[in-house]
Structure formats: C-alpha cells, structure tokens
Design a protein around this motif. Structure first.
Motif, PDB file in Angstrom:
ATOM      1  N   GLU A  15       0.865  -1.462  -0.091  1.00  0.00           N
ATOM      2  CA  GLU A  15       0.381   0.108   0.108  1.00  0.00           C
ATOM      3  C   GLU A  15       0.927   1.519  -0.017  1.00  0.00           C
ATOM      4  OE1 GLU A  15      -3.282   1.788   2.878  1.00  0.00           O
ATOM      5  OE2 GLU A  15      -3.608  -0.154   2.350  1.00  0.00           O
ATOM      6  N   SER A  16       1.857   1.362   0.828  1.00  0.00           N
ATOM      7  CA  SER A  16       2.806   2.301   1.388  1.00  0.00           C
ATOM      8  C   SER A  16       3.985   3.054   0.316  1.00  0.00           C
ATOM      9  CB  SER A  16       2.834   2.538   2.519  1.00  0.00           C
ATOM     10  OG  SER A  16       3.981   1.681   2.868  1.00  0.00           O
ATOM     11  N   LYS A  17       4.102   1.136  -0.831  1.00  0.00           N
ATOM     12  CA  LYS A  17       5.237   0.976  -1.129  1.00  0.00           C
ATOM     13  C   LYS A  17       6.554   1.129  -0.449  1.00  0.00           C
ATOM     14  CE  LYS A  17       2.923   1.380  -4.890  1.00  0.00           C
ATOM     15  NZ  LYS A  17       2.155  -0.387  -5.665  1.00  0.00           N
ATOM     16  N   THR A  18       6.985   0.806   0.965  1.00  0.00           N
ATOM     17  CA  THR A  18       8.249   0.924   1.782  1.00  0.00           C
ATOM     18  C   THR A  18       8.363  -0.230   1.317  1.00  0.00           C
ATOM     19  OG1 THR A  18       6.484   0.831   4.109  1.00  0.00           O
ATOM     20  CG2 THR A  18       6.960   3.373   2.682  1.00  0.00           C
ATOM     21  N   LEU A  19       9.880  -0.010   2.384  1.00  0.00           N
ATOM     22  CA  LEU A  19      11.030  -1.367   2.681  1.00  0.00           C
ATOM     23  C   LEU A  19      10.100  -1.621   4.390  1.00  0.00           C
ATOM     24  CD1 LEU A  19      12.625  -3.375   1.575  1.00  0.00           C
ATOM     25  CD2 LEU A  19      14.532  -2.196   1.832  1.00  0.00           C
TER      26      LEU A  19
END
Length: 157
Positions: A95-99
């Motif tokens: 959803e947030s495209k974070t690692l």
C-alpha cells in the motif's frame, strides 16, 4: 609511380565475409527472437518509494524498482566481502510502497567468522537502502542466512 596495394590476406577476407554473412535462417527468425528477449527482460518489478533528495523537490514522487535495489545490493556485497549472495528478498508494504525488511541468503568462505560477516552485511544493507531510497528499512529486520560454505572464494566455486 606507386605500386598497387598488396591483395588482402585470404584469412582476413574470410573473416570479413563471415562477419558480414548472417547465420543461415537468421533473417526468418530474427524478429521473433528479439521480441522474445525483450518480453522476458525484467518485468514485474515492484516500485519502492524513495525520498526526493534535499533541494531537488518537484512535483510527483520518486520510485526505485526492487530489481535496482537487489542488483545494487548484490554487487556491493560481492565487492566488499568474501561471499556470494544467492538470494535477496524484500518484505514490502504494497500500500505505501515502503520497505519493511530484507532477507539475504549467501554462500560464505570456510574459515570466515560468519557472525561477524552477517553483522557487516546488515550494516552494508542499511547503507545501500539509505543511499538508494533515502530511508531506513522500516521496523523490520535485515535477516542474513548462510546457506553454504566453500573453500576459497565463493564467487569462483
């Protein structure tokens, strides 16, 4: 009066001919082969949000593919340490495209202090992520698993 140039060497003429002559049947399949290669090139990468460098603000957001992060990390680990990364996977928040985390499997060298190697790899991984994405690995871990040990350089094994 100048003399004419000597005739070209027969071996040189043969090499030139072979270089200019296509492989038999190549013209019939060239388009399909090139199309197949292009369609199998790295597709399906997952974008990871990267922070825009200070002073470089603009409209839109910056994303880095997980393929770029994976290959950069693998190259960095191979260059710095006596190891061969065999698998690098990422835990990402879709959803947030974070690692959220990184898992690295590698082959080490016999006689290496594997715990110390894993610690160095964790630090390097965090540095590479910070350089490429401008962020840290969320709350997740950087897991390192040594799956094999070989004598000598693992890259040459």
């Amino acid at each position: 009066m100048s003399s004419p140039p000597p005739p070209p060497d027969p071996l040189f003429r043969a090499i030139e001919f072979l270089r200019s002559a296509p492989e038999p049947g190549w013209n019939a399949i060239a388009g399909r082969v090139i199309s197949s290669i292009r369609s199998t090139a790295r597709t399906g990468g997952h974008p990871l949000v990267a922070q825009t460098p200070p002073g470089m603000g603009g409209r839109g957001r910056l994303f880095v593919s997980d393929h770029v992060l994976r290959s950069t990390l693998a190259v960095e680990l191979r260059q710095r340490y006596l190891c061969a990364p065999t698998r690098i996977t990422f835990d990402m928040d879709d959803e947030s495209k974070t690692l959220r985390g990184v898992t690295i499997e590698l082959t080490g060298s016999y006689g290496t202090d594997l715990r110390q190697l894993a610690d160095h790899i964790r630090v390097t991984t965090l540095d590479v992520v910070a350089d490429l994405l401008g962020q840290t690995v969320g709350q997740g871990p950087v897991d390192v698993t040594v799956t094999d040990v070989v004598t000598g350089d693992p890259l040459g094994a």
